[in-house]
Design an enzyme around this catalytic site. Structure first.
Site, PDB file in Angstrom:
ATOM      1  N   SER A 141     -11.129   0.267   5.651  1.00 46.57           N
ATOM      2  CA  SER A 141     -11.312   1.744   5.611  1.00 46.57           C
ATOM      3  C   SER A 141     -12.690   2.016   4.913  1.00 46.57           C
ATOM      4  CB  SER A 141     -10.240   2.154   4.279  1.00 46.57           C
ATOM      5  OG  SER A 141     -10.739   3.507   3.980  1.00 46.57           O
ATOM      6  N   TYR A 154      -5.755   1.849  -4.114  1.00 43.73           N
ATOM      7  CA  TYR A 154      -6.221   1.607  -2.611  1.00 43.73           C
ATOM      8  C   TYR A 154      -7.677   1.383  -2.167  1.00 43.73           C
ATOM      9  CZ  TYR A 154      -6.454   2.894   2.387  1.00 43.73           C
ATOM     10  OH  TYR A 154      -6.489   3.134   3.627  1.00 43.73           O
TER      11      TYR A 154
HETATM   12  N1  NAP Z   1      -4.655   6.990   8.334  1.00 42.41           N
HETATM   13  C1  NAP Z   1      -6.028   6.788   7.683  1.00 42.41           C
HETATM   14  O1  NAP Z   1      -6.730   7.907   7.522  1.00 42.41           O
HETATM   15  C2  NAP Z   1      -6.637   5.349   7.259  1.00 42.41           C
HETATM   16  C3  NAP Z   1      -7.875   5.299   7.249  1.00 42.41           C
HETATM   17  C4  NAP Z   1      -8.560   4.367   6.972  1.00 42.41           C
HETATM   18  C5  NAP Z   1      -7.599   3.067   6.930  1.00 42.41           C
HETATM   19  N2  NAP Z   1      -6.290   3.112   7.300  1.00 42.41           N
HETATM   20  C6  NAP Z   1      -5.514   1.769   7.272  1.00 42.41           C
HETATM   21  O2  NAP Z   1      -4.904   1.593   8.463  1.00 42.41           O
HETATM   22  C7  NAP Z   1      -4.095   0.649   8.422  1.00 42.41           C
HETATM   23  C8  NAP Z   1      -2.851   1.549   9.168  1.00 42.41           C
HETATM   24  O3  NAP Z   1      -2.319   2.632   8.718  1.00 42.41           O
HETATM   25  P1  NAP Z   1      -1.878   4.066   9.472  1.00 42.41           P
HETATM   26  O4  NAP Z   1      -2.980   5.218   9.270  1.00 42.41           O
HETATM   27  O5  NAP Z   1      -1.860   3.744  10.814  1.00 42.41           O
HETATM   28  O6  NAP Z   1      -0.628   4.378   8.495  1.00 42.41           O
HETATM   29  P2  NAP Z   1       0.869   4.310   8.970  1.00 42.41           P
HETATM   30  O7  NAP Z   1       1.280   4.895  10.219  1.00 42.41           O
HETATM   31  O8  NAP Z   1       1.587   4.460   8.026  1.00 42.41           O
HETATM   32  O9  NAP Z   1       1.118   2.630   9.482  1.00 42.41           O
HETATM   33  C9  NAP Z   1       1.224   1.486   8.335  1.00 42.41           C
HETATM   34  C10 NAP Z   1       1.902   0.492   9.070  1.00 42.41           C
HETATM   35  O10 NAP Z   1       2.347  -0.630   8.057  1.00 42.41           O
HETATM   36  C11 NAP Z   1       3.483  -1.031   8.239  1.00 42.41           C
HETATM   37  N3  NAP Z   1       3.935  -1.353   6.931  1.00 42.41           N
HETATM   38  C12 NAP Z   1       4.063  -0.869   5.621  1.00 42.41           C
HETATM   39  N4  NAP Z   1       4.521  -1.570   4.779  1.00 42.41           N
HETATM   40  C13 NAP Z   1       4.852  -2.795   5.199  1.00 42.41           C
HETATM   41  C14 NAP Z   1       5.575  -3.910   4.835  1.00 42.41           C
HETATM   42  N5  NAP Z   1       5.983  -3.869   3.574  1.00 42.41           N
HETATM   43  N6  NAP Z   1       5.761  -4.982   5.603  1.00 42.41           N
HETATM   44  C15 NAP Z   1       5.303  -4.786   7.066  1.00 42.41           C
HETATM   45  N7  NAP Z   1       4.782  -3.531   7.371  1.00 42.41           N
HETATM   46  C16 NAP Z   1       4.589  -2.626   6.519  1.00 42.41           C
HETATM   47  C17 NAP Z   1       4.227   0.070   8.658  1.00 42.41           C
HETATM   48  O11 NAP Z   1       5.533  -0.059   9.234  1.00 42.41           O
HETATM   49  P3  NAP Z   1       6.866  -0.002   8.598  1.00 42.41           P
HETATM   50  O12 NAP Z   1       6.986   1.110   7.795  1.00 42.41           O
HETATM   51  O13 NAP Z   1       7.741  -0.070   9.724  1.00 42.41           O
HETATM   52  O14 NAP Z   1       7.117  -1.411   8.034  1.00 42.41           O
HETATM   53  C18 NAP Z   1       3.317   0.895   9.579  1.00 42.41           C
HETATM   54  O15 NAP Z   1       3.550   0.350  10.803  1.00 42.41           O
HETATM   55  C19 NAP Z   1      -3.564   0.656   6.981  1.00 42.41           C
HETATM   56  O16 NAP Z   1      -4.137  -0.664   6.628  1.00 42.41           O
HETATM   57  C20 NAP Z   1      -4.452   1.649   6.271  1.00 42.41           C
HETATM   58  O17 NAP Z   1      -4.806   1.683   5.055  1.00 42.41           O
HETATM   59  C21 NAP Z   1      -5.843   4.258   7.597  1.00 42.41           C
END
Ligand code: NAP
Length: 258
Positions: A141, A154
């Site tokens: 991130s 985080y």
């Molecule tokens: N959205 C943003 O603004 C942003 C910015 C920078 C970086 N990121 C990073 O991008 C990545 C994806 O996030 P996103 O934005 O796409 O959010 P998201 O839609 O909430 O996706 C998170 C994913 O992680 C999985 N997950 C959560 N807990 C888990 C567990 N205990 N075991 C296995 N899988 C798990 C969730 O699946 P289940 O709930 O089905 O397990 C989901 O598929 C993350 O690493 C986040 O830190 C996001």
């Protein structure tokens, strides 16, 4: 699976950036293994990818939030004879709020998923990745470039992901293995709902779509880049974070998550 369709493991593929990365890798001809906890979402995505005439992704639902969960997932992979050549460590979550008020167990669970599971999986697949001259894409991130008051743990987990990925990049480049830290700015996904504020205002200048982040991540990894920050304004933030005095950056970051 043929060598022309390298097997790619994607974690956190049930929503958001992970689902977009799965579609991107599938479109580029990769065979996929998808994991996350929600089996229904993973199967729906696998169906959608297969309906486009791509190889049907294998689905192995798993909770990667504990060492036992990661070990069980690794056993399930081995039992099916699956050896990934590419790994996308995308599963992760954040929590909004000051560290003293947030639940301690939830904050530690964030460390277990964002850092421990990512490291464990990377180390487990490394031999196969080296043999296949593949790669690892770790989703960090822009938060990894600076401390984040009101999202302290985080940001710290993402600083770890960035540092670990850059070091692995240097270690493995001589072996023909690509390692890239994908560092998105804000992306509208379920992330903010999980973090505790689904209506969080996200500055439109910094906002990028999951599809665009996935495309830039894929292309950056394949081009052998060490770090990819999607979007010029987000890149400017990371440059500022490296150039400005830490105290000033901390003061600026303090305002962001309010
Ligand atoms: N959205 C943003 O603004 C942003 C910015 C920078 C970086 N990121 C990073 O991008 C990545 C994806 O996030 P996103 O934005 O796409 O959010 P998201 O839609 O909430 O996706 C998170 C994913 O992680 C999985 N997950 C959560 N807990 C888990 C567990 N205990 N075991 C296995 N899988 C798990 C969730 O699946 P289940 O709930 O089905 O397990 C989901 O598929 C993350 O690493 C986040 O830190 C996001």
């Amino acid at each position: 699976m043929s060598p022309a369709q390298p097997l790619t493991l994607i974690t956190g593929a049930s929503s958001g950036i992970g689902a977009a990365l799965a579609r991107e890798f599938a479109q580029r001809g990769h065979a996929l293994v998808l994991t996350a906890r929600r089996e229904g979402e993973l199967r729906a995505l696998a169906d959608a990818i297969a309906a486009e005439g791509r190889p049907r992704p294998q689905v192995i639902p798993s909770d990667l939030g504990t060492p036992a969960g990661v070990a069980g997932f690794a056993e399930a992979l081995a039992a099916r004879g699956l050896e990934p050549v590419f790994l996308v460590n995308n599963a992760g979550f954040g929590l909004l709020g000051d560290a003293a008020s947030l639940d301690r167990a939830r904050q530690l669970a964030m460390i277990d998923l964002n850092m421990r599971a990512l490291t464990d999986l990377s180390l487990r697949v490394l031999e196969g990745v080296k043999r296949g001259r593949g790669g690892i894409l770790n989703v960090a991130s822009i938060g990894g470039f600076m401390p984040g008051p009101n999202m302290a743990v985080y940001h710290a987990t993402k600083a770890y992901v960035l540092s670990f990925s850059e070091a692995l990049h240097a270690e493995l480049a001589p072996h023909g293995v690509r390692v890239c830290a994908l560092c998105p700015g804000p992306v509208k996904t379920e992330f903010f709902q999980q973090a505790g504020d689904p209506d969080m205002h996200l500055p439109s200048l910094l906002l990028r779509s999951p599809d665009r982040v996935a495309r830039e991540g894929y292309e950056g990894l394949m081009a052998g880049r060490r770090v990819v920050v999607p979007g010029t304004p987000n890149r400017a933030v990371t440059v500022a974070a490296r150039l400005l005095p830490r105290g000033l950056m901390l003061a600026i970051a303090s305002r962001f998550w309010k």
